[in-house]
Design a protein around this motif. Structure first.
Motif, PDB file in Angstrom:
ATOM      1  N   GLN A  74      27.757  27.023  42.982  1.00 37.85           N
ATOM      2  CA  GLN A  74      28.891  26.673  42.124  1.00 37.85           C
ATOM      3  C   GLN A  74      29.756  27.890  41.806  1.00 37.85           C
ATOM      4  O   GLN A  74      30.906  27.735  41.402  1.00 37.85           O
ATOM      5  N   ALA A  75      29.180  29.090  41.915  1.00 36.16           N
ATOM      6  CA  ALA A  75      29.938  30.295  41.551  1.00 36.16           C
ATOM      7  C   ALA A  75      29.523  31.445  42.449  1.00 36.16           C
ATOM      8  O   ALA A  75      28.376  31.509  42.880  1.00 36.16           O
ATOM      9  N   CYS A  76      30.462  32.340  42.707  1.00 31.72           N
ATOM     10  CA  CYS A  76      30.151  33.575  43.442  1.00 31.72           C
ATOM     11  C   CYS A  76      31.188  34.618  43.054  1.00 31.72           C
ATOM     12  O   CYS A  76      32.319  34.600  43.540  1.00 31.72           O
ATOM     13  N   GLY A  77      30.786  35.515  42.175  1.00 24.17           N
ATOM     14  CA  GLY A  77      31.717  36.522  41.652  1.00 24.17           C
ATOM     15  C   GLY A  77      32.190  37.478  42.727  1.00 24.17           C
ATOM     16  O   GLY A  77      33.396  37.734  42.878  1.00 24.17           O
ATOM     17  N   ASN A  78      31.248  38.042  43.498  1.00 20.39           N
ATOM     18  CA  ASN A  78      31.647  39.009  44.530  1.00 20.39           C
ATOM     19  C   ASN A  78      32.515  38.339  45.593  1.00 20.39           C
ATOM     20  O   ASN A  78      33.488  38.919  46.078  1.00 20.39           O
ATOM     21  N   GLY A  79      32.161  37.108  45.946  1.00 17.97           N
ATOM     22  CA  GLY A  79      32.945  36.386  46.939  1.00 17.97           C
ATOM     23  C   GLY A  79      34.343  36.075  46.446  1.00 17.97           C
ATOM     24  O   GLY A  79      35.314  36.104  47.223  1.00 17.97           O
ATOM     25  N   THR A  80      34.466  35.767  45.168  1.00 21.02           N
ATOM     26  CA  THR A  80      35.796  35.453  44.626  1.00 21.02           C
ATOM     27  C   THR A  80      36.702  36.678  44.711  1.00 21.02           C
ATOM     28  O   THR A  80      37.887  36.573  45.046  1.00 21.02           O
ATOM     29  N   ARG A  81      36.139  37.867  44.446  1.00 19.20           N
ATOM     30  CA  ARG A  81      36.962  39.077  44.596  1.00 19.20           C
ATOM     31  C   ARG A  81      37.407  39.241  46.053  1.00 19.20           C
ATOM     32  O   ARG A  81      38.522  39.672  46.326  1.00 19.20           O
ATOM     33  N   CYS A  82      36.509  38.923  46.994  1.00 20.87           N
ATOM     34  CA  CYS A  82      36.890  39.022  48.422  1.00 20.87           C
ATOM     35  C   CYS A  82      38.032  38.053  48.744  1.00 20.87           C
ATOM     36  O   CYS A  82      38.975  38.415  49.465  1.00 20.87           O
ATOM     37  N   VAL A  83      37.968  36.835  48.211  1.00 20.06           N
ATOM     38  CA  VAL A  83      39.048  35.858  48.456  1.00 20.06           C
ATOM     39  C   VAL A  83      40.365  36.399  47.904  1.00 20.06           C
ATOM     40  O   VAL A  83      41.417  36.308  48.561  1.00 20.06           O
ATOM     41  N   VAL A  84      40.314  36.980  46.707  1.00 18.95           N
ATOM     42  CA  VAL A  84      41.541  37.530  46.106  1.00 18.95           C
ATOM     43  C   VAL A  84      42.112  38.614  47.014  1.00 18.95           C
ATOM     44  O   VAL A  84      43.312  38.620  47.321  1.00 18.95           O
ATOM     45  N   GLN A  85      41.243  39.513  47.490  1.00 24.51           N
ATOM     46  CA  GLN A  85      41.768  40.599  48.330  1.00 24.51           C
ATOM     47  C   GLN A  85      42.372  40.041  49.625  1.00 24.51           C
ATOM     48  O   GLN A  85      43.435  40.476  50.063  1.00 24.51           O
ATOM     49  N   ALA A  86      41.712  39.049  50.221  1.00 27.43           N
ATOM     50  CA  ALA A  86      42.228  38.463  51.470  1.00 27.43           C
ATOM     51  C   ALA A  86      43.583  37.806  51.225  1.00 27.43           C
ATOM     52  O   ALA A  86      44.534  38.017  52.003  1.00 27.43           O
ATOM     53  N   LEU A  87      43.701  37.030  50.148  1.00 27.71           N
ATOM     54  CA  LEU A  87      44.974  36.333  49.899  1.00 27.71           C
ATOM     55  C   LEU A  87      46.058  37.297  49.431  1.00 27.71           C
ATOM     56  O   LEU A  87      47.241  37.104  49.739  1.00 27.71           O
ATOM     57  N   ALA A  88      45.666  38.339  48.696  1.00 25.54           N
ATOM     58  CA  ALA A  88      46.662  39.329  48.245  1.00 25.54           C
ATOM     59  C   ALA A  88      47.235  40.060  49.457  1.00 25.54           C
ATOM     60  O   ALA A  88      48.439  40.297  49.536  1.00 25.54           O
ATOM     61  N   SER A  89      46.369  40.399  50.431  1.00 24.42           N
ATOM     62  CA  SER A  89      46.924  41.124  51.583  1.00 24.42           C
ATOM     63  C   SER A  89      47.742  40.185  52.464  1.00 24.42           C
ATOM     64  O   SER A  89      48.697  40.607  53.117  1.00 24.42           O
ATOM     65  N   GLU A  90      47.442  38.898  52.456  1.00 16.92           N
ATOM     66  CA  GLU A  90      48.229  37.938  53.252  1.00 16.92           C
ATOM     67  C   GLU A  90      49.591  37.668  52.612  1.00 16.92           C
ATOM     68  O   GLU A  90      50.599  37.564  53.300  1.00 16.92           O
ATOM     69  N   THR A  91      49.620  37.563  51.269  1.00 14.55           N
ATOM     70  CA  THR A  91      50.824  37.064  50.596  1.00 14.55           C
ATOM     71  C   THR A  91      51.597  38.134  49.835  1.00 14.55           C
ATOM     72  O   THR A  91      52.754  37.903  49.469  1.00 14.55           O
ATOM     73  N   GLY A  92      50.945  39.266  49.531  1.00 15.12           N
ATOM     74  CA  GLY A  92      51.586  40.278  48.684  1.00 15.12           C
ATOM     75  C   GLY A  92      51.499  39.928  47.206  1.00 15.12           C
ATOM     76  O   GLY A  92      51.914  40.711  46.354  1.00 15.12           O
ATOM     77  N   ARG A  93      50.944  38.775  46.903  1.00 14.12           N
ATOM     78  CA  ARG A  93      50.818  38.390  45.488  1.00 14.12           C
ATOM     79  C   ARG A  93      49.624  39.101  44.862  1.00 14.12           C
ATOM     80  O   ARG A  93      48.716  39.544  45.561  1.00 14.12           O
ATOM     81  N   LYS A  94      49.626  39.152  43.539  1.00 13.80           N
ATOM     82  CA  LYS A  94      48.552  39.872  42.850  1.00 13.80           C
ATOM     83  C   LYS A  94      47.683  38.961  41.997  1.00 13.80           C
ATOM     84  O   LYS A  94      46.572  39.348  41.618  1.00 13.80           O
ATOM     85  N   SER A  95      48.168  37.800  41.628  1.00 20.17           N
ATOM     86  CA  SER A  95      47.323  36.954  40.772  1.00 20.17           C
ATOM     87  C   SER A  95      47.209  35.551  41.352  1.00 20.17           C
ATOM     88  O   SER A  95      48.149  35.040  41.984  1.00 20.17           O
ATOM     89  N   PHE A  96      46.050  34.957  41.144  1.00 15.55           N
ATOM     90  CA  PHE A  96      45.701  33.682  41.764  1.00 15.55           C
ATOM     91  C   PHE A  96      44.914  32.819  40.797  1.00 15.55           C
ATOM     92  O   PHE A  96      44.238  33.331  39.891  1.00 15.55           O
ATOM     93  N   THR A  97      45.003  31.510  41.007  1.00 12.96           N
ATOM     94  CA  THR A  97      44.191  30.560  40.247  1.00 12.96           C
ATOM     95  C   THR A  97      43.457  29.682  41.253  1.00 12.96           C
ATOM     96  O   THR A  97      44.084  29.088  42.141  1.00 12.96           O
TER      97      THR A  97
END
Ligand SMILES: N[C@@H](CCC[C@H](N)C(=O)O)C(=O)O
Length: 302
Positions: A74-97
């Motif tokens: 149901q949760a994965c803290g380290n994985g969520t940070r990886c998703v943020v980094q992947a999407l930030a480098s794809e989109t240039g955005r910094k915040s996600f929900t």
């Protein structure tokens, strides 16, 4: 529908994560694909974070989380940070929900590259963790390992951070305990009807501790973010520390750290790094994969 999607091999403090891009598709990464990827030394992982199209307004993606044994988490803290980094480098955005089975998570990438994830509110009620028997006070439940009159581990704090956790308080470096032996016994103990992530935590000051985790569905991992949240919250809840702590993750490379802040609004915010290793394409049904050498070359270009 194409049989291949893009994926990235990443890690959060050594916690091995595959970020698989399932956007634009209606199917899911199958447990069989997860087990095949986990069995291959090149793609062996602790969790898969599968990014799906958003299901509710105001979110950027739905995230499906699989352990390396093919089970759901149901949760994965380290994985969520990886998703943020992947999407930030794809989109240039910094915040996600994100939406996960455990609820809505907000996350932000900071200018120094570290990432904060709002992991939601901790849950302490025995039947919501869940435990199989009623405990009025889950900050210290009856459970022990070792001789009855001289237990090696005992009286853990239990809680849910979206997923079930038990935190055993130890007075030596967690690396000196045989967690490989005790972990499976405790993960599968009948007191945890949905199993549990098992953490050893040594409090070193009012604002610091050292942790090591045996993960449900994944075994000994180099780091576990939701366990760090559970340890931080449980330490504050039992008066061992303040509500903001630096957690040294004992088995992570170079003993990396996470900051856990149990905020006054009850939300738990975890801050730490994420690292991309390499990318490729994968069949989410079978787990057959191919490395993208052009992405390696791009990453190597100064
Ligand atoms: N490594 C993760 C936690 C993974 C989920 C866990 N194994 C479970 O089944 O609950 C993290 O960083 O939080």
């Amino acid at each position: 529908m194409s049989d291949r999607v893009e994926f990235a091999v990443m890690n959060g403090l050594g916690n091995k994560i595959l970020v698989i891009d399932m956007r634009g598709r209606t199917d899911r990464v199958t447990p069989a694909a997860a087990i095949a990827l986990a069995a291959d030394p090149a793609t062996a992982f602790d969790q898969i974070m599968a990014i799906h199209d958003p299901r509710v307004d105001g979110t950027d993606a739905y995230i499906d989380i699989l352990n390396c044994d093919g089970s759901k988490a149901q949760a994965c803290g380290n994985g969520t940070r990886c998703v943020v980094q992947a999407l930030a480098s794809e989109t240039g955005r910094k915040s996600f929900t994100f939406q996960t089975v455990a609820g809505i998570l907000n996350a932000v990438e900071h200018p120094d590259g570290t990432i904060s994830v709002d992991m939601g509110k901790p849950v302490f009620a025995w039947d919501k963790i869940p435990l199989s028997e009623e405990f009025h006070d889950t900050s210290r439940i009856e459970l022990q390992i070792g001789p009855i009159d001289a237990p090696i581990l005992h009286s853990p704090s239990a809680m849910s951070m979206g997923n079930p956790h038990a935190v055993f308080w130890v007075d030596r470096d967690p690396m000196t305990y045989d967690l490989e032996r005790f972990g499976p016994l405790l993960e599968n103990h009948p007191i945890f009807p949905e199993k549990a992530n098992i953490t050893l935590a040594q409090v070193t000051s009012k604002t610091s501790m050292i942790t090591r985790t045996w993960e449900r569905g994944a075994g000994l991992t180099l780091a576990c973010g939701s366990a760090a949240c559970a340890a931080g919250v449980s330490a504050a809840r039992t008066g061992r520390t303040e509500r903001k702590v630096t957690i040294t993750v004992a088995s992570s490379p170079n003993r990396g750290t996470l900051t856990i802040d149990w905020r006054p609004d009850d939300k738990v915010v975890m801050t730490g790094p994420a690292e991309w290793e390499w990318s490729g394409t994968v069949d989410p049904v079978t787990g057959s994969w191919q490395r993208d050498v052009s992405a390696d070359a791009e990453a190597a270009t100064p």
